[in-house]
Enzyme design. Structure first.
Site, short mmCIF file in Angstrom:
data_model
loop_
_atom_site.label_atom_id
_atom_site.label_comp_id
_atom_site.label_asym_id
_atom_site.label_seq_id
_atom_site.Cartn_x
_atom_site.Cartn_y
_atom_site.Cartn_z
CG HIS A 211 -9.44 -0.19 1.93
ND1 HIS A 211 -9.71 0.58 0.84
CD2 HIS A 211 -8.66 0.56 2.75
CE1 HIS A 211 -9.12 1.75 0.97
NE2 HIS A 211 -8.47 1.77 2.12
CG HIS B 33 -7.72 0.57 -2.18
ND1 HIS B 33 -7.62 1.70 -2.94
CD2 HIS B 33 -6.85 0.74 -1.13
CE1 HIS B 33 -6.75 2.54 -2.37
NE2 HIS B 33 -6.27 1.99 -1.27
CG HIS C 267 -11.03 5.86 2.15
ND1 HIS C 267 -10.02 6.73 1.78
CD2 HIS C 267 -10.41 4.68 2.40
CE1 HIS C 267 -8.86 6.09 1.77
NE2 HIS C 267 -9.07 4.83 2.15
CG HIS D 7 -4.86 6.76 -2.42
ND1 HIS D 7 -3.58 6.29 -2.28
CD2 HIS D 7 -5.65 5.90 -1.73
CE1 HIS D 7 -3.59 5.21 -1.52
NE2 HIS D 7 -4.83 4.94 -1.17
CG HIS E 30 -7.60 5.58 6.30
ND1 HIS E 30 -6.72 4.57 6.58
CD2 HIS E 30 -8.18 5.25 5.13
CE1 HIS E 30 -6.77 3.67 5.61
NE2 HIS E 30 -7.65 4.05 4.72
CG PHE F 19 -1.96 7.65 1.64
CD1 PHE F 19 -3.17 6.97 1.63
CD2 PHE F 19 -1.92 8.94 1.11
CE1 PHE F 19 -4.32 7.55 1.09
CE2 PHE F 19 -3.06 9.52 0.57
CZ PHE F 19 -4.25 8.83 0.56
CG HIS G 266 -1.92 1.09 1.20
ND1 HIS G 266 -1.88 2.13 2.07
CD2 HIS G 266 -2.97 1.32 0.38
CE1 HIS G 266 -2.88 2.95 1.80
NE2 HIS G 266 -3.56 2.48 0.77
CU1 C2O Z 1 -5.16 3.23 -0.06
CU2 C2O Z 1 -7.63 3.48 2.65
O1 C2O Z 1 -6.24 3.88 1.40
#
Ligand code: C2O
Length: 410
Positions: free
Chosen positions: A214, A59, A180, A50, A184, A201, A29
């Site tokens: 995800h 993802h 999202h 992203h 995070h 990230f 990631h």
């Molecule tokens: Cu690649 Cu939830 O981010």
């Protein structure tokens, strides 16, 4: 869950030379979003997955291989990663099963541990509304991000990024911005600058909660398609042929294309139909529309509201601007070649300059009769048009680029 916990433990203990080891899986990631790779044939363009339409398929592919790896370790090829259903009230907590042993993670915000309700549009300066109102706000946010603010593939999935300079764009879809990005940031430690680990990230996938977070994003992609009767958002070879590399369950490096990721049944899984409470949470107007119309036209006739102007403005305070309308008002059905087509009026906030590595957020309200009302309001009112929200990036690999230009359409 027990098997999954055990498999995670095994992956955490694998040597770093093994591509299935947890850290290396997490680093996949990191490498795709901190600019470790260049775009093929464009040496000066960094590959980003992203803030564009690559977000969902990348993802999905990442989770697909992760799931197969876990399945192989557990000797269960029917294994499916669970999803964290933060879109319905019963899931609006850090999931209990991720609070122990190998599924737990040290670098999480302890004040957000259960029974604290998730803040699905979280930003550090925002206040927690208290459990009941927060649940309402979370549901209203889902309505905006899945329905009213996501009427086109581009609004929902992000801008149609293509290769090269001319194809460059940066604009996240609704769900990518929040919940999202916001969840995070909410999950990681809020006293750390980038809310590590989940908030940045480079570190996010080191928290086992990343994967069920995800899978819910992936599930919502499926739900959005069902609601809108869409099978493929674009029939664009540039999108279909974009590709990424992953290690499969046999430690082989595999190249996958976006086009491989568009039909989950071909990938061997499907989502069971689940609750969509949020469909009933359409935000209601704060001020009765006729009254608001009168108030607003009074303001406009007095020429009190300025236009945005052409100078850059620093967004350190709330301000109100007049936006001239350029098309016929309000979404409507039109006839074209004997077919009904749906047109949407979209407000675009363009040219946003923000530091790449810091989480930034602002809300946009329309038809708000005064600013102080906007400050006190949130996503539960219909005047809320949407928000711009980014997540922290992390270590800078390419130090040349300090700023970026982003935009939102709402
Ligand atoms: Cu690649 Cu939830 O981010």
């Amino acid at each position: 869950m027990e098997k999954y916990r055990r498999a995670t433990e095994i992956m955490k203990n694998l040597p770093i030379t093994n591509p299935h080891c947890f850290v290396r899986q997490a680093n996949i990631h990191c490498s795709y979003c901190t600019g470790a790779f260049k775009e093929e044939n464009y040496d000066d363009m960094l590959l980003r997955i992203h803030r564009s339409r690559l977000f969902f398929p990348f993802h999905r592919a990442y989770l697909y291989f992760y799931e197969r790896i876990v399945g192989k370790i557990m000797g269960d090829d029917s294994f499916a990663i669970p999803y964290w259903n933060w879109d319905v009230p019963e899931g609006m907590y850090m999931p209990d099963m991720f609070m122990n042993e190998s599924l737990f993670h040290q670098k999480r915000e302890t004040t957000h541990f259960p029974p604290r309700v998730t803040e699905n549009d979280f930003h550090k300066s925002d206040k927690f509304l208290g459990p009941e109102k927060q649940i309402e706000a979370n549901l209203a946010l889902m309505y905006v991000q899945m329905v009213s603010g996501a009427k086109t593939p581009e609004l929902f999935m992000g801008c149609p990024l293509k290769a090269g300079h001319d194809g460059w764009c940066m604009r996240s879809g609704t769900i990518e911005m929040s919940p999202h990005n916001s969840l995070h940031s909410w999950t990681g430690i809020t006293s750390l600058r980038e809310h590590e680990d989940m908030g940045a990230f480079y570190a996010a996938a080191r928290d086992p909660l990343f994967y069920p977070h995800h899978s819910n994003i992936d599930r919502l992609w499926h739900v959005w398609r069902e609601l809108n009767d869409v099978k493929e958002e674009w029939s664009d070879p540039e999108w279909f042929n974009s590709f990424f590399y992953f290690y499969d369950e046999n430690q082989q490096l595999i190249r996958v294309r976006v086009s491989d990721m568009l039909d989950e049944t071909k990938l061997g899984y499907r989502y069971v139909p689940s609750e969509t409470f949020w469909l009933d949470y359409k935000p209601t107007p704060l001020v009765e529309p006729n009254l608001a119309k009168k108030e607003l036209s009074k303001l406009n006739n007095g020429h009190n509201t300025p236009l945005f102007g052409s100078n850059i403005r620093r967004l350190d305070t709330t301000f109100t601007v007049k936006v001239p309308r350029s098309i016929k008002p309000v979404a409507e059905e039109e006839m074209k070649d004997g077919k009904k087509i749906h047109t949407e009026e979209i407000l675009e906030v363009d040219g946003i300059l923000a530091e790449e590595n810091v989480a930034v957020k602002f809300d946009v309200f329309i038809n708000m009769v005064n600013e102080s009302m906007a400050i006190k309001s949130d996503v539960r009112v219909r005047e809320y048009a949407g928000a711009f929200q980014t997540m922290g990036g992390g270590k800078k690999i390419n130090a040349k680029k300090v700023g970026k230009i982003d935009d939102i359409r709402i």
